[in-house]
Design a protein around this motif. Structure first.
Motif, PDB file in Angstrom:
ATOM      1  N   GLY A  96       0.826  -1.206   0.000  1.00 59.01           N
ATOM      2  CA  GLY A  96       0.000   0.000   0.000  1.00 59.01           C
ATOM      3  C   GLY A  96       0.860   1.257   0.000  1.00 59.01           C
ATOM      4  O   GLY A  96       1.824   1.370  -0.749  1.00 59.01           O
ATOM      5  N   ARG A  97       0.527   2.189   0.865  1.00 62.74           N
ATOM      6  CA  ARG A  97       1.286   3.442   0.963  1.00 62.74           C
ATOM      7  C   ARG A  97       2.260   3.433   2.136  1.00 62.74           C
ATOM      8  O   ARG A  97       2.912   4.440   2.412  1.00 62.74           O
ATOM      9  N   LYS A  98       2.363   2.282   2.817  1.00 65.44           N
ATOM     10  CA  LYS A  98       3.251   2.172   3.967  1.00 65.44           C
ATOM     11  C   LYS A  98       4.599   1.608   3.518  1.00 65.44           C
ATOM     12  O   LYS A  98       4.775   0.393   3.414  1.00 65.44           O
ATOM     13  N   ILE A  99       5.525   2.492   3.225  1.00 65.02           N
ATOM     14  CA  ILE A  99       6.877   2.116   2.826  1.00 65.02           C
ATOM     15  C   ILE A  99       7.824   2.558   3.936  1.00 65.02           C
ATOM     16  O   ILE A  99       7.994   3.753   4.176  1.00 65.02           O
ATOM     17  N   SER A 100       8.419   1.601   4.627  1.00 62.74           N
ATOM     18  CA  SER A 100       9.259   1.938   5.781  1.00 62.74           C
ATOM     19  C   SER A 100      10.597   2.538   5.371  1.00 62.74           C
ATOM     20  O   SER A 100      11.175   3.335   6.102  1.00 62.74           O
ATOM     21  N   GLU A 101      11.113   2.144   4.207  1.00 64.47           N
ATOM     22  CA  GLU A 101      12.409   2.652   3.764  1.00 64.47           C
ATOM     23  C   GLU A 101      12.247   3.986   3.031  1.00 64.47           C
ATOM     24  O   GLU A 101      11.218   4.255   2.408  1.00 64.47           O
ATOM     25  N   ARG A 102      13.279   4.795   3.094  1.00 66.90           N
ATOM     26  CA  ARG A 102      13.229   6.115   2.449  1.00 66.90           C
ATOM     27  C   ARG A 102      13.530   6.006   0.960  1.00 66.90           C
ATOM     28  O   ARG A 102      12.849   6.602   0.127  1.00 66.90           O
ATOM     29  N   ILE A 103      14.559   5.247   0.625  1.00 63.65           N
ATOM     30  CA  ILE A 103      14.948   5.037  -0.773  1.00 63.65           C
ATOM     31  C   ILE A 103      14.813   3.557  -1.089  1.00 63.65           C
ATOM     32  O   ILE A 103      15.313   2.702  -0.352  1.00 63.65           O
ATOM     33  N   ILE A 104      14.141   3.246  -2.201  1.00 63.35           N
ATOM     34  CA  ILE A 104      13.951   1.855  -2.606  1.00 63.35           C
ATOM     35  C   ILE A 104      14.239   1.719  -4.090  1.00 63.35           C
ATOM     36  O   ILE A 104      14.197   2.696  -4.853  1.00 63.35           O
ATOM     37  N   GLN A 105      14.555   0.495  -4.498  1.00 62.87           N
ATOM     38  CA  GLN A 105      14.741   0.189  -5.909  1.00 62.87           C
ATOM     39  C   GLN A 105      13.440  -0.380  -6.449  1.00 62.87           C
ATOM     40  O   GLN A 105      12.856  -1.285  -5.845  1.00 62.87           O
ATOM     41  N   SER A 116      16.646   3.543  -8.353  1.00 63.83           N
ATOM     42  CA  SER A 116      16.343   3.918  -6.965  1.00 63.83           C
ATOM     43  C   SER A 116      15.455   5.151  -6.949  1.00 63.83           C
ATOM     44  O   SER A 116      15.717   6.132  -7.647  1.00 63.83           O
ATOM     45  N   MET A 117      14.417   5.114  -6.129  1.00 68.07           N
ATOM     46  CA  MET A 117      13.456   6.206  -6.067  1.00 68.07           C
ATOM     47  C   MET A 117      13.111   6.515  -4.613  1.00 68.07           C
ATOM     48  O   MET A 117      13.185   5.642  -3.738  1.00 68.07           O
ATOM     49  N   HIS A 118      12.719   7.768  -4.371  1.00 68.89           N
ATOM     50  CA  HIS A 118      12.236   8.157  -3.050  1.00 68.89           C
ATOM     51  C   HIS A 118      10.828   7.611  -2.874  1.00 68.89           C
ATOM     52  O   HIS A 118      10.049   7.518  -3.826  1.00 68.89           O
ATOM     53  N   ARG A 119      10.481   7.243  -1.632  1.00 70.95           N
ATOM     54  CA  ARG A 119       9.184   6.618  -1.404  1.00 70.95           C
ATOM     55  C   ARG A 119       8.020   7.535  -1.769  1.00 70.95           C
ATOM     56  O   ARG A 119       6.961   7.059  -2.197  1.00 70.95           O
ATOM     57  N   ALA A 120       8.205   8.839  -1.648  1.00 70.84           N
ATOM     58  CA  ALA A 120       7.138   9.761  -2.036  1.00 70.84           C
ATOM     59  C   ALA A 120       6.876   9.676  -3.534  1.00 70.84           C
ATOM     60  O   ALA A 120       5.724   9.678  -3.981  1.00 70.84           O
ATOM     61  N   ASP A 121       7.969   9.586  -4.320  1.00 65.61           N
ATOM     62  CA  ASP A 121       7.806   9.460  -5.772  1.00 65.61           C
ATOM     63  C   ASP A 121       7.185   8.121  -6.136  1.00 65.61           C
ATOM     64  O   ASP A 121       6.407   8.020  -7.105  1.00 65.61           O
ATOM     65  N   VAL A 122       7.525   7.075  -5.378  1.00 64.92           N
ATOM     66  CA  VAL A 122       6.956   5.753  -5.653  1.00 64.92           C
ATOM     67  C   VAL A 122       5.458   5.760  -5.396  1.00 64.92           C
ATOM     68  O   VAL A 122       4.676   5.195  -6.175  1.00 64.92           O
ATOM     69  N   ILE A 123       5.028   6.399  -4.330  1.00 63.39           N
ATOM     70  CA  ILE A 123       3.600   6.462  -4.017  1.00 63.39           C
ATOM     71  C   ILE A 123       2.844   7.203  -5.114  1.00 63.39           C
ATOM     72  O   ILE A 123       1.742   6.812  -5.520  1.00 63.39           O
ATOM     73  N   LYS A 124       3.433   8.298  -5.623  1.00 63.29           N
ATOM     74  CA  LYS A 124       2.803   9.021  -6.729  1.00 63.29           C
ATOM     75  C   LYS A 124       2.698   8.141  -7.967  1.00 63.29           C
ATOM     76  O   LYS A 124       1.686   8.155  -8.673  1.00 63.29           O
ATOM     77  N   LEU A 125       3.763   7.334  -8.222  1.00 65.91           N
ATOM     78  CA  LEU A 125       3.750   6.449  -9.387  1.00 65.91           C
ATOM     79  C   LEU A 125       2.694   5.355  -9.241  1.00 65.91           C
ATOM     80  O   LEU A 125       2.020   4.991 -10.213  1.00 65.91           O
ATOM     81  N   VAL A 126       2.532   4.845  -8.035  1.00 65.95           N
ATOM     82  CA  VAL A 126       1.514   3.818  -7.782  1.00 65.95           C
ATOM     83  C   VAL A 126       0.127   4.377  -8.033  1.00 65.95           C
ATOM     84  O   VAL A 126      -0.723   3.731  -8.664  1.00 65.95           O
ATOM     85  N   ASP A 127      -0.126   5.578  -7.544  1.00 59.75           N
ATOM     86  CA  ASP A 127      -1.436   6.188  -7.749  1.00 59.75           C
ATOM     87  C   ASP A 127      -1.676   6.515  -9.217  1.00 59.75           C
ATOM     88  O   ASP A 127      -2.799   6.371  -9.722  1.00 59.75           O
TER      89      ASP A 127
END
Length: 295
Positions: A96-105, A116-127
């Motif tokens: 979901g939107r709960k990503i514990s790590e700050r930077i993920i691949q 590698s992306m910031h979790r905020a950018d990943v959440i935007k991409l998911v939406d």
């Protein structure tokens, strides 16, 4: 005399005041569960102080029963959390939107590496793509996530489930024991051979011990011959896990039989086919008419 009575009255008053103070202090300690005074008083009244030693004039309230907390182990608790985490990760659950790590691949739904992306950018991409985010590998740095559709998650779960079913389920090998004399009759030996075969077919190991009979004229290799006779009743089923060897100071011989492995069963079938083919070829050659030389 008046002074003596006055002193006794003062002493009794002090005792009553002390008892009243002790009672109030005890009640205050009971109300505060984690108070050090409560622990000291509980230890004092429940373990050290005998009921006969208490003064008759002092009325000490009975402390409530202690609440037994469930014992726990830090190591077991950590192991349980680790097992739950591993089970959750292997179950392909959407984070979901709960990503514990700050930077993920991140990998997309087609398996392409998005870097590698910031979790905020990943959440935007998911939406934006209306996809689900699944953790694939938490042991790397940064951890690996993948964007997947609901259908992809379902198919991946089914694939992993089939893999788990296909894995061989190992269980501890159980051993049956059988002991008899070398003077055993043929009928009894046949009965025991059938029992051994039933155990072998259920994947038991069978430990057989044959004791020397009272007849001193028995040849030394008689017991080994009995082992081979038993094994010949189970062709393609059993073999020696431990070959016959002397035990009990030479007064007995013991061996262990086990079921053939899958590889050994296949080898036995191939050998049987080859042997059968050789026999047919030999019979065909014998059936041919002799060659006649024409002059």
């Amino acid at each position: 005399m008046f002074s003596l009575r006055s002193r006794r009255g003062t002493s009794t008053c002090y005792k009553r005041m002390a008892a009243l103070f002790l009672r109030r202090l005890t009640l205050q300690a009971i109300k505060t569960e984690n108070n050090c005074i409560a622990r000291c008083l509980e230890k004092h009244f429940l373990q050290k102080t005998a009921p006969a030693q208490l003064s008759v004039t002092v009325s000490v309230p009975r402390l409530p029963s202690l609440i037994h907390a469930k014992a726990f182990s830090v190591a077991e608790d950590a192991q349980d959390k680790k097992n739950k985490k591993k089970k959750t990760e292997t179950a392909l659950t959407s984070t979901g939107r709960k990503i514990s790590e700050r930077i993920i691949q991140v990998f997309d739904e087609k398996g392409n590496d998005l870097g590698s992306m910031h979790r905020a950018d990943v959440i935007k991409l998911v939406d934006k793509r209306d996809l689900k985010l699944v953790k694939r590998n938490a042991c790397t740095e940064p951890p690996v996530y993948q964007l997947m559709t609901g259908l992809q998650i379902h198919e991946e779960r089914m694939r992993l489930r089939e893999q788990d079913k296909a894995k061989p389920k190992t269980r501890p090998t159980l051993t049956k024991e059988l002991t008899f004399s070398s003077n055993i009759g043929q009928h009894d030996l046949d009965t025991k051979s059938k029992q051994i075969q039933q155990w072998i077919e259920k994947n038991y190991q069978v430990q057989i011990t044959i004791k020397k009979g009272k007849n001193v004229e028995d040849p030394e290799n008689k017991m080994e011959a009995i082992f081979n006779q038993i094994l010949q009743t189970m062709p393609g089923i059993a073999t020696f896990s431990s070959k016959p060897q002397a035990v009990k100071g030479g007064r007995a011989v013991m061996c262990v039989l086990r079921h053939l492995s899958t590889k050994e069963e296949n080898m036995y079938r191939e050998a049987q086919k080859t042997q059968k083919g050789d026999i047919l070829n030999k019979e065909n050659r014998n059936d041919r008419p002799p060659d006649v030389l024409h002059q």
